[in-house]
Design an enzyme around this catalytic site. Structure first.
Site, PDB file in Angstrom:
ATOM      1  N   ASP A   1       0.847  -1.199   0.000  1.00  0.00           N
ATOM      2  CA  ASP A   1       0.000   0.000   0.000  1.00  0.00           C
ATOM      3  C   ASP A   1       0.882   1.249   0.000  1.00  0.00           C
ATOM      4  O   ASP A   1       1.558   1.538   0.980  1.00  0.00           O
ATOM      5  CB  ASP A   1      -0.893   0.014   1.250  1.00  0.00           C
ATOM      6  CG  ASP A   1      -1.812   1.233   1.277  1.00  0.00           C
ATOM      7  OD1 ASP A   1      -2.917   1.141   0.714  1.00  0.00           O
ATOM      8  OD2 ASP A   1      -1.416   2.278   1.836  1.00  0.00           O
TER       9      ASP A   1
ATOM     10  N   LYS B   1      -2.629   5.865  -4.422  1.00  0.00           N
ATOM     11  CA  LYS B   1      -3.738   6.783  -4.122  1.00  0.00           C
ATOM     12  C   LYS B   1      -3.556   8.125  -4.819  1.00  0.00           C
ATOM     13  O   LYS B   1      -2.428   8.600  -4.980  1.00  0.00           O
ATOM     14  CB  LYS B   1      -3.844   7.007  -2.601  1.00  0.00           C
ATOM     15  CG  LYS B   1      -3.748   5.730  -1.775  1.00  0.00           C
ATOM     16  CD  LYS B   1      -4.023   5.954  -0.300  1.00  0.00           C
ATOM     17  CE  LYS B   1      -3.669   4.705   0.506  1.00  0.00           C
ATOM     18  NZ  LYS B   1      -2.264   4.607   0.894  1.00  0.00           N
TER      19      LYS B   1
ATOM     20  N   HIS C   1      -7.506   9.468  -2.014  1.00  0.00           N
ATOM     21  CA  HIS C   1      -6.858   9.432  -0.699  1.00  0.00           C
ATOM     22  C   HIS C   1      -7.720  10.062   0.401  1.00  0.00           C
ATOM     23  O   HIS C   1      -7.820   9.526   1.499  1.00  0.00           O
ATOM     24  CB  HIS C   1      -5.505  10.161  -0.802  1.00  0.00           C
ATOM     25  CG  HIS C   1      -4.492   9.730   0.193  1.00  0.00           C
ATOM     26  ND1 HIS C   1      -3.146   9.720  -0.077  1.00  0.00           N
ATOM     27  CD2 HIS C   1      -4.613   9.295   1.477  1.00  0.00           C
ATOM     28  CE1 HIS C   1      -2.492   9.299   0.998  1.00  0.00           C
ATOM     29  NE2 HIS C   1      -3.355   9.040   1.951  1.00  0.00           N
TER      30      HIS C   1
ATOM     31  N   TYR D   1       3.128   9.737  -0.618  1.00  0.00           N
ATOM     32  CA  TYR D   1       4.217   9.169   0.183  1.00  0.00           C
ATOM     33  C   TYR D   1       5.582   9.393  -0.480  1.00  0.00           C
ATOM     34  O   TYR D   1       6.616   9.156   0.132  1.00  0.00           O
ATOM     35  CB  TYR D   1       4.027   7.652   0.418  1.00  0.00           C
ATOM     36  CG  TYR D   1       2.744   7.254   1.122  1.00  0.00           C
ATOM     37  CD1 TYR D   1       1.891   8.202   1.693  1.00  0.00           C
ATOM     38  CD2 TYR D   1       2.373   5.917   1.222  1.00  0.00           C
ATOM     39  CE1 TYR D   1       0.715   7.822   2.325  1.00  0.00           C
ATOM     40  CE2 TYR D   1       1.202   5.526   1.859  1.00  0.00           C
ATOM     41  CZ  TYR D   1       0.378   6.490   2.403  1.00  0.00           C
ATOM     42  OH  TYR D   1      -0.791   6.107   3.031  1.00  0.00           O
TER      43      TYR D   1
END
Ligand code: NAD
Length: 276
Positions: A43, A73, A106, A48
Site C-alpha cells: 500500500d 492513491k 486518498h 508518500y
C-alpha cells in the site's frame, strides 16, 4: 495468506504492507524484505513520494507482477476529472508498471468538492483496465452516500483509520451495507500506547504471540483488510505471522472494549482540506 473478494470480483490479500513515512530509497529495501517474507500486497500513495522505490522493489523481486497486489492513491491537490487522469499516469510512470490493482481517492477534501469528478476519472481508468479495482479512503458517511448515489460504480474499498482505540463501528456497518470492504490504516495505532495494553499482552502471552500480532488478528477476524507498517525486518516478519492462531469471541470483545472517545490519531476527514 487469506484473500477477500471485493464487490467487483477482484481478490485482495487480506494482509498487506504499508509504506507511509518511508523514503523512496528505504522503500526499495523494506518492500524487498516484505516480498521475501511473503507479503504480496503493498500500500503506497502518490503523497508518500516513494512509488519509485516500491515499483523497483516489485520489479527486481523476480515475482511475477500479477502475483503482487499494488495499491496507490490520488493526492488531494489532483482532484477533478482531467487532473485525476494526469496524476494516475504519473503514478504509473513512477511505479514502472502499466496497471495498479487498486487506485484510491486518498481523502474526500469536502471544501474542494471535486471527488465526484475524480471518481468519474477513476471509473474510466477502471474500465480501461489500468486499475483492476477502484475505491476511496477516509470517506465519511456523507461523502460515501453521495458518491454512491451519483456514480455508476460502487467503490470496492473504503480505507479508513481503524484500530482498537478507534474501531469505527458505524462506518464499518455502512461500508458493509453498501457492499464496500473496509481496509484499516494505522492498524497498530502507530505503535503507541495501544501495544502496551494489558489485555493484549495477556491474550498474547497465553498464545505465544505479541500484542501487535493479537491486534492484527483482531483486524483479520473483523473481516477487514489490514496494512501494518514497519521498517524493522524482525517486525515485518512478526506482523506476517498472524495466520496460525485464533481469538475467541470473548477475546475479540475484550479488544473491542479498548475503544476510546478520543481514540482518533489522524485528521478528521470531514474537516481535512489540505491540498499541498
Ligand atoms: P501502523 O499502525 O501500521 O503502525 C506502524 C508503527 O508501529 C511502526 O512505525 C512501528 O513504530 C510500530 N510497529 C510496527 N510493527 C510493530 C510490532 N510488530 N511491534 C511493535 N511495534 C510495531 O501505522 P501507519 O504506518 O500509520 O499505518 C499503516 C499503513 O496504513 C501506512 O503505512 C499506510 O500505508 C496506510 N495509511 C493510510 C492512510 C490514509 O489516509 N489512507 C493514513 C495513514 C496510514
Amino acid at each position: 495468506m487469506q484473500y477477500i473478494t471485493l464487490n467487483d470480483g477482484t481478490r485482495i490479500p487480506q494482509l498487506g504492507y504499508g509504506v507511509w513515512q518511508v523514503s523512496d530509497a528505504q522503500a526499495f529495501d523494506v518492500v524487498t524484505t516484505a516480498l521475501e517474507v511473503g507479503y504480496r500486497h503493498v500500500d503506497t500513495a502518490a503523497a508518500y513520494e516513494n512509488e519509485g522505490g516500491v515499483g523497483r522493489a516489485i520489479r527486481d523481486s523476480g515475482i511475477p507482477r500479477e502475483e503482487v497486489f499494488l495499491t496507490t492513491k490520488l493526492w488531494n491537490g489532483d482532484h477533478g476529472y482531467d487532473a485525476t487522469l494526469r496524476a494516475f499516469d504519473k503514478s504509473l510512470e513512477r511505479l514502472g508498471t502499466d496497471y495498479v490493482d487498486l487506485y484510491l481517492i486518498h481523502w474526500p477534501v469536502p471544501e474542494q468538492n471535486l471527488y465526484v469528478e475524480s471518481w468519474r476519472a477513476m471509473e474510466k481508468i477502471n474500465s480501461d483496465g489500468r486499475a483492476r479495482a477502484i475505491g476511496v479512503s477516509n470517506f465519511t458517511a456523507g461523502a460515501l452516500e453521495r458518491l454512491v448515489k451519483e456514480s455508476q460504480k460502487i467503490p470496492a474499498i473504503n480505507q479508513i483509520e481503524l484500530h482498537p482505540y478507534f474501531s469505527q463501528p458505524a462506518m464499518r456497518q455502512l461500508n458493509e451495507k453498501l457492499g464496500i470492504t473496509t481496509e484499516d490504516w494505522s492498524p497498530l495505532g502507530q505503535g503507541g500506547d495501544l501495544l502496551k495494553e494489558s489485555v493484549l499482552t495477556r491474550i498474547g502471552d497465553a498464545k505465544g504471540k505479541t500484542a501487535a500480532q493479537v491486534v492484527l488478528r483482531w483486524h483479520l477476524q473483523l473481516g477487514n483488510v489490514v496494512i501494518p507498517k514497519s521498517v524493522t525486518a524482525s517486525r515485518i516478519v512478526e506482523n506476517f505471522e498472524v495466520f496460525d492462531f485464533e481469538l475467541t469471541p470473548a477475546e475479540m470483545d475484550d479488544i473491542t472494549e479498548l475503544r476510546r472517545d478520543d481514540g482518533r490519531i489522524g485528521p478528521d476527514p470531514a474537516h481535512f482540506n489540505y491540498v499541498g
